[in-house]
Design a protein around this motif. Structure first.
Motif, PDB file in Angstrom:
ATOM      1  N   GLU A 377     -26.230  42.211  -1.809  1.00 42.03           N
ATOM      2  CA  GLU A 377     -25.682  42.089  -0.464  1.00 42.03           C
ATOM      3  C   GLU A 377     -25.640  43.448   0.232  1.00 42.03           C
ATOM      4  O   GLU A 377     -25.871  43.549   1.439  1.00 42.03           O
ATOM      5  CB  GLU A 377     -24.285  41.465  -0.528  1.00 42.03           C
ATOM      6  CG  GLU A 377     -24.269  40.033  -0.975  1.00 42.03           C
ATOM      7  CD  GLU A 377     -25.032  39.115  -0.026  1.00 42.03           C
ATOM      8  OE1 GLU A 377     -25.059  39.372   1.211  1.00 42.03           O
ATOM      9  OE2 GLU A 377     -25.628  38.130  -0.544  1.00 42.03           O
ATOM     10  N   VAL A 378     -25.339  44.499  -0.519  1.00 39.55           N
ATOM     11  CA  VAL A 378     -25.310  45.853   0.067  1.00 39.55           C
ATOM     12  C   VAL A 378     -26.700  46.254   0.522  1.00 39.55           C
ATOM     13  O   VAL A 378     -26.888  46.879   1.579  1.00 39.55           O
ATOM     14  CB  VAL A 378     -24.745  46.863  -0.948  1.00 39.55           C
ATOM     15  CG1 VAL A 378     -24.935  48.307  -0.439  1.00 39.55           C
ATOM     16  CG2 VAL A 378     -23.270  46.590  -1.178  1.00 39.55           C
ATOM     17  N   LYS A 380     -28.932  44.441   1.679  1.00 41.08           N
ATOM     18  CA  LYS A 380     -29.290  43.714   2.895  1.00 41.08           C
ATOM     19  C   LYS A 380     -28.743  44.399   4.148  1.00 41.08           C
ATOM     20  O   LYS A 380     -29.191  44.097   5.267  1.00 41.08           O
ATOM     21  CB  LYS A 380     -28.760  42.283   2.817  1.00 41.08           C
ATOM     22  CG  LYS A 380     -29.449  41.436   1.764  1.00 41.08           C
ATOM     23  CD  LYS A 380     -28.840  40.041   1.714  1.00 41.08           C
ATOM     24  CE  LYS A 380     -29.472  39.172   0.648  1.00 41.08           C
ATOM     25  NZ  LYS A 380     -28.870  37.809   0.612  1.00 41.08           N
ATOM     26  N   GLU A 381     -27.737  45.304   3.983  1.00 42.82           N
ATOM     27  CA  GLU A 381     -27.157  45.960   5.162  1.00 42.82           C
ATOM     28  C   GLU A 381     -28.186  46.919   5.777  1.00 42.82           C
ATOM     29  O   GLU A 381     -28.911  47.596   5.058  1.00 42.82           O
ATOM     30  CB  GLU A 381     -25.878  46.702   4.768  1.00 42.82           C
ATOM     31  CG  GLU A 381     -24.739  45.793   4.387  1.00 42.82           C
ATOM     32  CD  GLU A 381     -24.248  44.974   5.553  1.00 42.82           C
ATOM     33  OE1 GLU A 381     -24.339  45.429   6.700  1.00 42.82           O
ATOM     34  OE2 GLU A 381     -23.768  43.840   5.277  1.00 42.82           O
ATOM     35  N   ASN A 382     -28.133  47.033   7.186  1.00 46.57           N
ATOM     36  CA  ASN A 382     -29.088  47.888   7.909  1.00 46.57           C
ATOM     37  C   ASN A 382     -28.463  49.227   8.337  1.00 46.57           C
ATOM     38  O   ASN A 382     -29.069  49.994   9.100  1.00 46.57           O
ATOM     39  CB  ASN A 382     -29.628  47.155   9.117  1.00 46.57           C
ATOM     40  CG  ASN A 382     -30.459  45.930   8.711  1.00 46.57           C
ATOM     41  OD1 ASN A 382     -31.156  45.997   7.701  1.00 46.57           O
ATOM     42  ND2 ASN A 382     -30.399  44.872   9.529  1.00 46.57           N
ATOM     43  N   ASP A 383     -27.273  49.493   7.910  1.00 45.83           N
ATOM     44  CA  ASP A 383     -26.592  50.728   8.314  1.00 45.83           C
ATOM     45  C   ASP A 383     -26.905  51.798   7.284  1.00 45.83           C
ATOM     46  O   ASP A 383     -26.346  51.789   6.182  1.00 45.83           O
ATOM     47  CB  ASP A 383     -25.092  50.466   8.397  1.00 45.83           C
ATOM     48  CG  ASP A 383     -24.337  51.680   8.921  1.00 45.83           C
ATOM     49  OD1 ASP A 383     -24.997  52.693   9.255  1.00 45.83           O
ATOM     50  OD2 ASP A 383     -23.104  51.613   8.911  1.00 45.83           O
ATOM     51  N   GLY A 386     -23.835  54.106   6.331  1.00 44.06           N
ATOM     52  CA  GLY A 386     -22.859  53.358   5.515  1.00 44.06           C
ATOM     53  C   GLY A 386     -23.388  53.087   4.111  1.00 44.06           C
ATOM     54  O   GLY A 386     -22.654  53.140   3.125  1.00 44.06           O
ATOM     55  N   PHE A 387     -24.703  52.766   3.966  1.00 44.11           N
ATOM     56  CA  PHE A 387     -25.296  52.519   2.663  1.00 44.11           C
ATOM     57  C   PHE A 387     -25.241  53.756   1.783  1.00 44.11           C
ATOM     58  O   PHE A 387     -24.935  53.687   0.577  1.00 44.11           O
ATOM     59  CB  PHE A 387     -26.733  52.034   2.866  1.00 44.11           C
ATOM     60  CG  PHE A 387     -27.477  51.819   1.580  1.00 44.11           C
ATOM     61  CD1 PHE A 387     -27.309  50.667   0.830  1.00 44.11           C
ATOM     62  CD2 PHE A 387     -28.328  52.805   1.100  1.00 44.11           C
ATOM     63  CE1 PHE A 387     -27.977  50.503  -0.355  1.00 44.11           C
ATOM     64  CE2 PHE A 387     -28.997  52.637  -0.088  1.00 44.11           C
ATOM     65  CZ  PHE A 387     -28.822  51.472  -0.820  1.00 44.11           C
ATOM     66  N   SER A 391     -23.945  54.223  -1.979  1.00 45.09           N
ATOM     67  CA  SER A 391     -25.098  53.995  -2.869  1.00 45.09           C
ATOM     68  C   SER A 391     -24.972  54.767  -4.177  1.00 45.09           C
ATOM     69  O   SER A 391     -25.321  54.260  -5.253  1.00 45.09           O
ATOM     70  CB  SER A 391     -26.394  54.373  -2.152  1.00 45.09           C
ATOM     71  OG  SER A 391     -26.379  55.756  -1.788  1.00 45.09           O
TER      72      SER A 391
END
Length: 729
Positions: A377-378, A380-383, A386-387, A391
Motif C-alpha cells: 500500500e505504501v 502505491k502512494e505518489n508522494d 512522504g515515501f 522507506s
C-alpha cells in the motif's frame, strides 16, 4: 492258582496239556501236538548212530544233537526241508503256534482238539522223523520207538486234572430228592456231599458222626479223585517197574536196564531216596523263589504307590507350571503397560513440540503478511517526499522480518516417526529356550570310610555322591564339632571330595558330617562319623592320668627359607649365620607330650634354642625373643630360659655333638620342662601354659640336629605331682 494256568498249557496248541510227554530238553508237549510237529529228514542227513530219544539221552547227547540241529536262523528256528531232494513234495502245514508240521500220510478227518484216536488207528511215524521243541528250538532225531520213547509226564497230567477239577462247576448235594442244592461240605468218611439242610438232617454232629471230618466241596472233590501213587513202568521194558535212578543220565531206570548193561557202569541210586532228595532240593529252591516273589510283591506295591505319587505330583507340578507361566504373563503385561506409557509420553511430547511450532509460525506468518500488505500500500502512494520519510524504516523492518525466517525456522523440530524400537529378540529367544532343568537339592553324600583316617591331631575325610544320583553338585560343606561334644562348625566349603583338617586336639573324639549344595539349595547331612585323634597310653605310675604319644616332623611350609631339610623332614640345618626358626608339623593343646632332638653337628659353640611357639612366631630371630615363644637356649657350658626376650634361670651344663635335648609339655598342669641327656635341666621352665602350641627350634649354620617323636614321657615324671623336680632319678 490262576497264575499257574500258563504253566499247564501246551506251547503248540495253547490248551491244557493232554497226555503230556517230556522232551530231552525237559520241556513238555501234548502227545497229539508232538505228532503234528514231526518233520521228516532226508535219508542222507540222518545220523548213523541211533541216539535214543527220551530218558536215555544224556546231557552230552543233547550237546551233540544241538550240533546236528536241523533248524536254521533264517526260518525263525524251524527247518522246512523243501530244498532237499528226498524231502516230501507235499507242502508243510503249520501248527497253531507257527511250527511247521509234517502232513498226514493218510486221509483223516479234521482232528478234534486234545482227542487222540486209538494208538492202533494212528498212521505210522515216518522214518528219520525229527521233532523240534517249540520252546527252546532244540531238534532231535527219533529212533525206532518214535514218540513212545519219550516218558509221559504223569505229574503234570495230575496237576492239570486237579486244576481243571477245581475250576469245574459247583458240586450238588447227593441227598436232595428233587432239585439238588449246591453242596456246602463233604464228609471224608462217608464220601458224600451235603447241603446244609441235608447235613443237619442226615449227618448230625453228634454220636459216632461227630468224629467225621467235614471239608469244603472243592477239597473233598480233589481228595475223592486223588488216587494212590502209581507205580511207573519202564518205557523200554513195559513189564518192569522203575525202581532205580541213573545219576549220570538223570532218568529213572528199571532192573532190566541195569542187567542189560546200558546203565551198568553208571552211578545209580534208589528211586525213593532220589525222589525225596529232589523234593527237598525243589523245596529249598522254592524258598529262594518265594523270597524273590515276596520282594517282587513289595516292589509292585512300591511301584503302585509311585503311580499314585506320580499322579499327585503331576497335578501339583502342572499347577506350579501354570502358576509360573501366569507369573511370567503378569510380568509381561506389567512391562507392556510400562512400555505403552513410555510410548504415550513420547507421543504427547511430539504433539506438543509440533503444535508449539505451528503456533509460533502462525504468529510470525501473520506478522509478515501484515507487513507485506502495508508495504504494498505504501508503494502505491505518489508522494515522493512522504515515501522517503518512511522507506528506510520499512526496508529495515522487511529485512528484519525476513531474518526471523532464518535457517531452521522452516524445518520441523520433531519427526513424525517414533524412534523407539522394542528389543524383543532376546526375550523371544529366552521364551523359546524356556525348558525344564533337572535341578534339585543334592542328596546326602556318602562318607568313604575306607579313606577316612586320623594321624596325630589331623583328620582326613573323604566322601562321594550316591551312585545313582544325577543331580548337579556345586560344592560341599564339611562340619566338625569341638571334640568335646559341642556344636558343629564349618571347616571346609568347596568342590573337593576329600579334606584334611589340621590343628585338632590330641586324644579327642570328633564328630564330622558333610552336606552338598547347588543353586537350588543345601542338601541333607551325611551320616555322622566319629573319629579319634592320636593314640593314648597310660603311664604305669598313675592309671588316672593320660599321656598322648604323637608323631610329627619339621614343617617346611612354615619354616624360614634358610632352613635345610633332609631325612623325611626329621633332620634340619641352616644356611645362615643368623638364627632361623622352624616349627613342627603338629600343634598341641591337650595331654602330655614329649619329644627329643639329637645334636648331629655342633661347631664353634653356637647357642640353639628349643621350645614351643605360637603359629605366628617370628622366624628370623632366636626362639624366645618375642612373646610368641617359650624356649631354652644352650651353648657348650650353660643354658637359659627365654620368653619375650627375658632371660631367666641360668643353669650349668651344655651340649656337644651327640647330646640329646628333651622337651616335656604337660597341658594337664600347664608346665614346660627341658632335659639334656635324660636329666632335667633346671627347674620347671614355664607354667600356666594354655592354648595351642607348636614344637619349635632356632639354629644357625653351625648346628645340625635330628628330631625323635612318638616317645613316652620320661620315667621320672608323673603328671599331677606337686613338685616334679623332686622326681628326678
Amino acid at each position: 492258582m490262576d497264575e499257574m494256568e500258563e504253566e499247564l498249557k501246551c506251547p503248540v496248541c495253547g490248551s491244557f496239556y493232554r497226555e503230556p510227554i517230556i522232551l530231552p530238553c525237559s520241556h513238555n508237549i501234548c502227545l497229539a501236538c508232538a505228532r503234528n510237529i514231526l518233520v521228516q529228514t532226508p535219508e542222507a542227513e540222518s545220523p548213523q548212530s541211533s541216539r535214543a530219544s527220551g530218558s536215555a539221552v544224556s546231557d552230552y547227547d543233547y550237546l551233540d544233537l544241538d550240533k546236528m540241529s536241523l533248524y536254521s536262523e533264517s526260518d525263525s528256528g524251524y527247518g522246512s526241508y523243501g530244498g532237499f531232494v528226498s524231502a516230501p513234495t507235499t507242502p508243510c502245514q503249520k501248527s497253531p503256534n507257527g511250527v511247521r508240521v509234517f502232513p498226514p500220510t493218510v486221509p483223516q478227518a479234521a482232528p478234534q482238539h486234545h482227542l487222540l484216536p486209538h494208538p492202533a488207528s494212528l498212521p505210522p511215524i515216518p522214518r528219520n522223523s525229527c521233532i523240534t521243541c517249540p520252546q527252546c528250538h532244540r531238534s532231535l532225531i527219533l529212533d525206532d520207538r518214535g514218540l513212545r520213547g519219550f516218558p509221559k509226564n504223569r505229574v503234570l497230567e495230575g496237576v492239570v486234572g486237579r486244576y481243571q477239577q477245581s475250576k469245574a462247576a459247583a458240586l450238588k448235594c447227593q441227598l436232595c430228592e428233587k432239585s439238588p442244592k449246591e453242596a456246602t461240605v463233604m464228609c471224608e468218611q462217608c464220601d458224600v456231599f451235603y447241603c446244609d439242610p441235608c447235613r443237619l438232617r442226615c449227618h448230625p454232629p453228634r454220636g459216632p458222626l461227630a468224629k467225621h471230618r467235614l471239608v469244603p466241596p472243592a477239597q473233598g472233590r480233589i481228595s475223592r479223585r486223588a488216587s494212590p501213587r502209581k507205580i511207573s513202568t519202564c518205557t523200554e521194558h513195559e513189564l518192569e517197574n522203575l525202581s532205580m535212578y541213573c545219576v549220570q543220565c538223570k532218568t529213572p531206570v528199571c532192573y532190566q536196564c541195569l542187567e542189560e548193561g546200558k546203565h551198568g557202569t553208571h552211578e545209580v541210586k534208589a528211586l525213593g531216596a532220589m525222589w525225596k532228595l529232589h523234593k527237598g532240593q525243589l523245596s529249598q529252591a522254592l524258598n529262594g523263589l518265594s523270597d524273590r516273589a515276596t520282594e517282587a510283591k513289595e516292589f509292585l506295591v512300591q511301584l503302585r504307590n509311585m503311580v499314585q505319587h506320580i499322579q499327585e505330583n503331576g497335578v501339583e507340578f502342572e499347577a506350579c507350571l501354570v502358576a509360573q507361566c501366569d507369573a511370567l504373563i503378569d510380568a509381561l503385561n506389567r512391562r507392556k503397560a510400562q512400555l505403552l506409557a513410555q510410548v504415550t509420553k513420547e507421543h504427547e511430547h511430539k504433539l506438543k513440540v509440533v503444535r508449539d511450532q505451528i503456533s509460533h509460525c502462525t504468529v510470525k506468518l501473520r506478522q509478515a503478511t501484515g507487513l507485506m500488505e502495508y508495504c504494498l500500500e505504501v508503494i502505491k502512494e505518489n508522494d515522493p517526499s512522504g515515501f522517503l520519510q518512511i522507506s528506510d524504516a520499512l526496508i529495515r523492518r522487511v529485512h528484519m522480518t525476513e531474518g526471523q525466517w532464518g535457517k531452521g525456522t522452516l524445518t520441523p523440530r520433531m519427526t513424525s516417526d517414533f524412534d523407539l524400537t522394542l528389543d524383543s529378540g532376546p526375550l523371544l529367544q529366552t521364551i523359546h529356550q524356556l525348558d525344564f532343568v533337572q535341578m534339585k537339592v543334592p542328596a546326602a553324600p556318602m562318607l568313604q570310610l575306607e579313606e577316612c583316617c586320623t594321624q596325630n591331631n589331623s583328620a582326613t575325610l573323604s566322601w562321594k555322591q550316591p551312585p545313582l544320583s544325577t543331580i548337579v553338585v556345586e560344592g560341599y560343606i564339611l562340619e566338625l564339632d569341638d571334640g568335646n561334644g559341642g556344636p558343629f562348625r564349618e571347616v571346609y566349603v568347596g568342590p573337593e571330595t576329600i579334606c584334611t583338617v589340621d590343628g585338632l586336639h590330641f586324644n579327642s573324639t570328633y564328630k564330622s558330617r558333610v552336606k552338598a549344595f547347588n543353586a537350588s539349595g543345601v542338601g541333607q547331612y551325611s551320616k555322622t562319623l566319629i573319629m579319634q585323634t592320636s593314640e593314648a597310653g597310660v603311664p604305669p605310675c598313675d592309671i588316672q592320668s593320660i599321656s598322648t604319644v604323637a608323631w610329627f616332623t619339621f614343617d617346611p611350609a612354615s619354616a624360614h627359607p634358610d632352613i635345610v631339610f633332609s631325612n623325611d623332614n626329621l633332620t634340619i640345618s641352616c644356611n645362615s649365620y643368623d638364627d632361623r626358626v622352624v616349627m613342627g608339623s603338629s600343634a598341641f593343646s591337650r595331654g602330655v607330650h614329649y619329644w627329643e632332638m639329637t645334636i648331629d653337628r655342633y661347631d664353634n659353640h653356637p647357642d640353639p634354642a628349643f621350645g614351643i611357639a605360637r603359629g605366628d612366631v617370628l622366624k628370623d630371630v632366636m626362639l624366645g625373643k618375642d612373646d610368641k615363644a617359650w624356649a631354652m637356649y644352650v651353648d657348650n657350658n650353660r643354658s637359659w630360659f627365654m620368653h619375650n626376650n627375658s632371660h631367666t634361670n641360668r643353669t650349668d651344663g651344655g651340649i656337644t655333638k651327640g647330646s640329646t635335648i628333651g622337651v616335656l609339655l604337660d597341658f594337664t598342669r600347664g608346665l614346660l620342662i627341658f632335659l639334656i641327656n635324660d636329666e632335667q635341666q633346671g627347674p620347671v621352665a614355664f607354667e600356666g601354659l594354655e592354648g595351642t602350641y607348636y614344637p619349635a627350634i632356632s639354629l644357625n649354620r653351625n648346628v645340625q640336629l635330628t628330631l625323635h617323636t612318638g616317645l613316652p614321657i620320661p620315667d621320672f615324671y608323673t603328671p599331677g605331682e606337686a613338685d616334679p623336680t623332686s622326681s628326678v632319678c
